[in-house]
Write a protein that holds these residues in place. Structure first.
Motif, PDB file in Angstrom:
ATOM      1  N   GLY A   1     -12.176  -1.004 -13.206  1.00  0.00           N
ATOM      2  CA  GLY A   1     -12.496  -1.956 -12.146  1.00  0.00           C
ATOM      3  C   GLY A   1     -13.917  -1.807 -11.644  1.00  0.00           C
ATOM      4  O   GLY A   1     -14.654  -0.908 -12.074  1.00  0.00           O
TER       5      GLY A   1
ATOM      6  N   ASP B   1     -16.374  -1.821  -8.037  1.00  0.00           N
ATOM      7  CA  ASP B   1     -16.457  -1.700  -6.576  1.00  0.00           C
ATOM      8  C   ASP B   1     -17.782  -2.328  -6.160  1.00  0.00           C
ATOM      9  O   ASP B   1     -18.838  -1.704  -6.249  1.00  0.00           O
ATOM     10  CB  ASP B   1     -16.385  -0.217  -6.188  1.00  0.00           C
ATOM     11  CG  ASP B   1     -16.290  -0.003  -4.688  1.00  0.00           C
ATOM     12  OD1 ASP B   1     -16.043  -0.987  -3.978  1.00  0.00           O
ATOM     13  OD2 ASP B   1     -16.461   1.152  -4.242  1.00  0.00           O
TER      14      ASP B   1
ATOM     15  N   ALA C   1      -6.054   0.948 -11.918  1.00  0.00           N
ATOM     16  CA  ALA C   1      -6.763  -0.322 -12.061  1.00  0.00           C
ATOM     17  C   ALA C   1      -6.151  -1.398 -11.168  1.00  0.00           C
ATOM     18  O   ALA C   1      -6.858  -2.156 -10.499  1.00  0.00           O
ATOM     19  CB  ALA C   1      -6.745  -0.764 -13.528  1.00  0.00           C
ATOM     20  N   GLU C   2      -4.828  -1.458 -11.152  1.00  0.00           N
ATOM     21  CA  GLU C   2      -4.136  -2.461 -10.326  1.00  0.00           C
ATOM     22  C   GLU C   2      -4.397  -2.233  -8.839  1.00  0.00           C
ATOM     23  O   GLU C   2      -4.684  -3.168  -8.087  1.00  0.00           O
ATOM     24  CB  GLU C   2      -2.641  -2.394 -10.609  1.00  0.00           C
ATOM     25  CG  GLU C   2      -1.806  -3.339  -9.752  1.00  0.00           C
ATOM     26  CD  GLU C   2      -0.310  -3.127  -9.932  1.00  0.00           C
ATOM     27  OE1 GLU C   2       0.462  -3.778  -9.200  1.00  0.00           O
ATOM     28  OE2 GLU C   2       0.089  -2.300 -10.784  1.00  0.00           O
TER      29      GLU C   2
ATOM     30  N   SER D   1      -8.042  -3.038  -7.865  1.00  0.00           N
ATOM     31  CA  SER D   1      -8.255  -4.489  -7.808  1.00  0.00           C
ATOM     32  C   SER D   1      -7.717  -5.070  -6.513  1.00  0.00           C
ATOM     33  O   SER D   1      -8.361  -5.890  -5.858  1.00  0.00           O
ATOM     34  CB  SER D   1      -7.592  -5.155  -9.008  1.00  0.00           C
ATOM     35  OG  SER D   1      -7.698  -6.557  -8.937  1.00  0.00           O
ATOM     36  N   ASN D   2      -6.528  -4.645  -6.112  1.00  0.00           N
ATOM     37  CA  ASN D   2      -5.913  -5.167  -4.881  1.00  0.00           C
ATOM     38  C   ASN D   2      -6.687  -4.745  -3.636  1.00  0.00           C
ATOM     39  O   ASN D   2      -6.885  -5.530  -2.718  1.00  0.00           O
ATOM     40  CB  ASN D   2      -4.466  -4.686  -4.775  1.00  0.00           C
ATOM     41  CG  ASN D   2      -3.583  -5.313  -5.831  1.00  0.00           C
ATOM     42  OD1 ASN D   2      -3.893  -6.366  -6.382  1.00  0.00           O
ATOM     43  ND2 ASN D   2      -2.478  -4.653  -6.139  1.00  0.00           N
TER      44      ASN D   2
ATOM     45  N   SER E   1     -10.290  -6.560  -3.052  1.00  0.00           N
ATOM     46  CA  SER E   1     -10.286  -7.883  -2.429  1.00  0.00           C
ATOM     47  C   SER E   1     -10.139  -7.805  -0.917  1.00  0.00           C
ATOM     48  O   SER E   1     -10.599  -8.678  -0.178  1.00  0.00           O
ATOM     49  CB  SER E   1      -9.146  -8.730  -3.011  1.00  0.00           C
ATOM     50  OG  SER E   1      -7.899  -8.148  -2.718  1.00  0.00           O
TER      51      SER E   1
END
Length: 305
Positions: free
Chosen positions: A168, A170, A294-295, A298-299, A302
């Motif tokens: 991911g 940042d 990774a999940e 990502s959450n 946002s």
């Protein structure tokens, strides 16, 4: 039979829009990505890309396949992990090196997930900056998995024998004191921030060099009032009115009152986050753990916007 590795590569190619970008994310060469996509087309009997001398464009079939590929990959990894637990009821020790922001905001979220308890991983954690963490992998005995970040094409390097997986980004954001009276939705060019007081990285580090070059390319010449490599300290000083700062989204999850997060189109920079590990350590359990990272990243990313 379709190779799951090729499906994972397809997802990145379609998401990022080019073989070269997918290769960078996944740690391959562009040629290797092209070969994987050609093999996937042969295996499925479907044309996945419109190719020209200047670009590649996914076909409708590629877009449809990509929609389902992520779930397929997750199911395969879950089956592998279940099979591993069936034949080996003992837990797997994982010695993890992780940088502070990820240890503060991402790892605790994972440890609270029900999926974590099912992985069967006995975790040992070392929190340190990427350069120090990579040294733990170089010695071949202190760490099994390192979570590191790289800003732009900065000087961070790791042994070519390590398996690298992008997990991911940042993204950095411009933070201003609210006392300056600038609204979050203000349309502002980078050069409008020139000569304003700024809190910046200590000079000489690879991150600082990348940021300095970015600012120079935007005709942004900050008037430095403080040097800080601690993003929380930078945020608190900005909230107190000392100056503007460039802060990654993870750190903004706990931003203090008194700051404004601004979108400046010319300032696009991110910490690219990677998982590094030895190939022999890449079990189904470890891969599922990396996917959870990774999940979660990502959450959370946002939410920092």
């Amino acid at each position: 039979m379709v190779n799951p590795v090729h499906l994972r590569t397809l997802v990145e190619v379609v998401r990022l829009g080019s073989f070269a970008a997918a290769a960078t994310r996944l740690g391959y060469t562009a040629s290797a990505v092209s070969q994987q996509m050609s093999a996937l087309e042969r295996d499925t009997g479907v044309d996945l890309f419109h190719r020209s001398a200047k670009s590649i464009l996914p076909t409708e079939a590629a877009v449809v396949m990509t929609r389902h590929a992520s779930k397929v990959l997750t199911d395969i990894e879950a089956l592998m992990a279940a099979a591993t637990r069936t034949h080996d009821v003992t837990s797997q020790e994982l010695r993890l090196g992780i940088f502070p922001s990820l240890a503060t905001y991402v790892l605790p979220k994972i440890l609270q997930k029900p999926a974590w308890k099912d992985l069967g991983i006995d975790l040992r954690v070392s929190v340190a900056e990427p350069s120090q963490t990579i040294q733990g992998l170089r010695t071949g005995g202190e760490l099994d998995l390192a979570l590191v970040y790289q800003v732009g094409q900065s000087g961070l390097a790791w042994p070519h024998t390590l398996n690298r997986q992008w997990i991911g980004d940042d993204n950095f954001r411009v933070v201003l004191p609210a006392a300056w009276g600038i609204r979050t939705d203000a349309k502002m060019a980078a050069d409008h921030l020139s000569e304003m007081p700024w809190i910046v990285h200590h000079p000489g580090t690879s991150d600082a060099t990348v940021i300095e070059r970015l600012f120079a390319s935007c005709n942004l010449h900050p008037r430095v009032v403080a040097y800080s490599d601690d993003f929380h300290a930078s945020l608190e000083m900005a909230a107190a009115g000392l100056g503007a700062a460039l802060v990654p989204e993870l750190a903004l999850l706990r931003r203090p009152p008194g700051v404004v997060v601004l979108d400046v189109p010319e300032i696009r920079l991110a910490r690219n986050v990677f998982a590094l590990l030895f190939n022999e350590k890449k079990t189904a359990r470890v891969q599922l753990f990396v996917d959870l990272l990774a999940e979660t990243l990502s959450n959370l990313g946002s939410k920092g916007k």
